[in-house]
Structures are given as C-alpha cells and as structure tokens.
Write a protein that holds these residues in place. Structure first.
Motif, PDB file in Angstrom:
ATOM      1  N   TRP A 179     -30.927-101.239  11.344  1.00 54.71           N
ATOM      2  CA  TRP A 179     -31.141-101.049   9.890  1.00 54.71           C
ATOM      3  C   TRP A 179     -32.061-102.548   9.680  1.00 54.71           C
ATOM      4  O   TRP A 179     -32.672-102.575   8.717  1.00 54.71           O
ATOM      5  CB  TRP A 179     -30.141-100.599   9.018  1.00 54.71           C
ATOM      6  N   ARG A 180     -31.267-103.672   9.998  1.00 54.98           N
ATOM      7  CA  ARG A 180     -32.132-104.914   9.784  1.00 54.98           C
ATOM      8  C   ARG A 180     -33.530-104.907  10.222  1.00 54.98           C
ATOM      9  O   ARG A 180     -34.243-105.348   9.634  1.00 54.98           O
ATOM     10  CB  ARG A 180     -31.029-106.156  10.559  1.00 54.98           C
ATOM     11  N   ARG A 181     -33.501-104.471  11.454  1.00 54.10           N
ATOM     12  CA  ARG A 181     -34.922-104.296  12.210  1.00 54.10           C
ATOM     13  C   ARG A 181     -35.833-103.785  10.991  1.00 54.10           C
ATOM     14  O   ARG A 181     -37.091-103.926  11.183  1.00 54.10           O
ATOM     15  CB  ARG A 181     -34.848-103.876  13.444  1.00 54.10           C
ATOM     16  N   HIS A 182     -35.391-102.821  10.466  1.00 53.17           N
ATOM     17  CA  HIS A 182     -36.161-101.892   9.518  1.00 53.17           C
ATOM     18  C   HIS A 182     -36.263-102.710   8.146  1.00 53.17           C
ATOM     19  O   HIS A 182     -37.050-102.077   7.191  1.00 53.17           O
ATOM     20  CB  HIS A 182     -35.845-100.392   9.268  1.00 53.17           C
ATOM     21  N   GLY A 183     -35.711-103.788   8.064  1.00 52.32           N
ATOM     22  CA  GLY A 183     -35.989-104.639   6.740  1.00 52.32           C
ATOM     23  C   GLY A 183     -35.042-104.475   5.882  1.00 52.32           C
ATOM     24  O   GLY A 183     -35.350-104.910   4.618  1.00 52.32           O
ATOM     25  N   ILE A 184     -33.928-103.711   6.049  1.00 54.15           N
ATOM     26  CA  ILE A 184     -32.580-103.878   5.044  1.00 54.15           C
ATOM     27  C   ILE A 184     -32.020-105.122   5.293  1.00 54.15           C
ATOM     28  O   ILE A 184     -31.659-105.581   6.399  1.00 54.15           O
ATOM     29  CB  ILE A 184     -31.938-102.360   5.424  1.00 54.15           C
ATOM     30  N   THR A 185     -31.908-105.724   4.114  1.00 51.09           N
ATOM     31  CA  THR A 185     -31.033-107.181   4.230  1.00 51.09           C
ATOM     32  C   THR A 185     -29.868-107.058   3.221  1.00 51.09           C
ATOM     33  O   THR A 185     -29.944-106.946   2.087  1.00 51.09           O
ATOM     34  CB  THR A 185     -31.918-108.332   3.805  1.00 51.09           C
TER      35      THR A 185
END
Length: 128
Positions: A48-54
């Motif tokens: 999910w971090r790779r998809h831009g969720i921070t």
C-alpha cells in the motif's frame, strides 16, 4: 439537476476512531486507482505504501468497504509506536484474544450457512 457525488482526486484519510484494542481509519483513494489495486485480498504495508498511501508505521490494511471499492479500511493496535510499528507488550494478549473471538464468529457463521444450505436441500428434496 441531480448533485454529483464528489469523487476524490487525491487520497483522503479519515479521522481515527477506536475500540478497546485497535484504532481505525478509512482511506479513500481515487477511483482510477482501483485498476492497480489487488482484488479480493488486503495489501501488505510495503504494497500500500508503493501505491502512494502514506501513514505512520504499524497500520494494517484489514478489509475493504464493500459498498465503495475505493475505500480501504486500516487498523493499528492502540499504543503502537508510530516510528517503529512496535506493539506494546501488554496489548499482545488482547490482540490474541480478539483474533480467537473473530475466528469463533467465522466458524459459527460458516456453520449456520452450511445448516441453511442443508435445510434448503432437504426442503427441495421433499418437494419432489
């Protein structure tokens, strides 16, 4: 004129809410992002971090919001260190108890579904 629902162009993070074990938040991603998100499973943190969720460390993508596919549900054990993702030792037993309780509910639900299916089969068999 029918008002159109606001479709987020950016990722939107809800306020946190909690129970006695977890804090939760909803993350609404743009609908265009659905084509790159996995279907039928949750994502690991790196994914999910790779998809831009921070978000800070320790959040778990644990479910999807069925009515809206672009709403992802996250949770984190209360007291988790936001820098390391470390869970407080005193919460580990509570988490284990909650997981056992959920497993019991799932088993009971599956048993009821099986009983209903058997009952329906019996009723259909009695009709012929």
């Amino acid at each position: 004129v029918i008002p159109q629902r606001r479709v987020p162009l950016e990722t939107d993070y809800s306020e946190k809410y909690c129970d006695d074990i977890y804090e939760y938040r909803r993350v609404t991603v743009p609908r265009d992002m659905l084509r790159v998100l996995p279907v039928g499973r949750t994502m690991a943190e790196q994914e999910w971090r790779r998809h831009g969720i921070t978000m800070s460390r320790g959040w778990e993508h644990y479910d999807h919001h069925s009515p809206e596919a672009n709403v992802l549900l996250f949770r984190r054990v209360l007291g988790t260190c936001p820098k390391t993702g470390g869970i407080p030792p005193e919460m580990m037993e509570k988490v284990a108890q909650r997981e056992l309780y959920i497993a019991e509910l799932v088993r009971a639900r599956e048993g009821m579904i099986a009983e209903q299916a058997a009952s329906q089969e019996q009723q259909q068999g009695d009709m012929f």
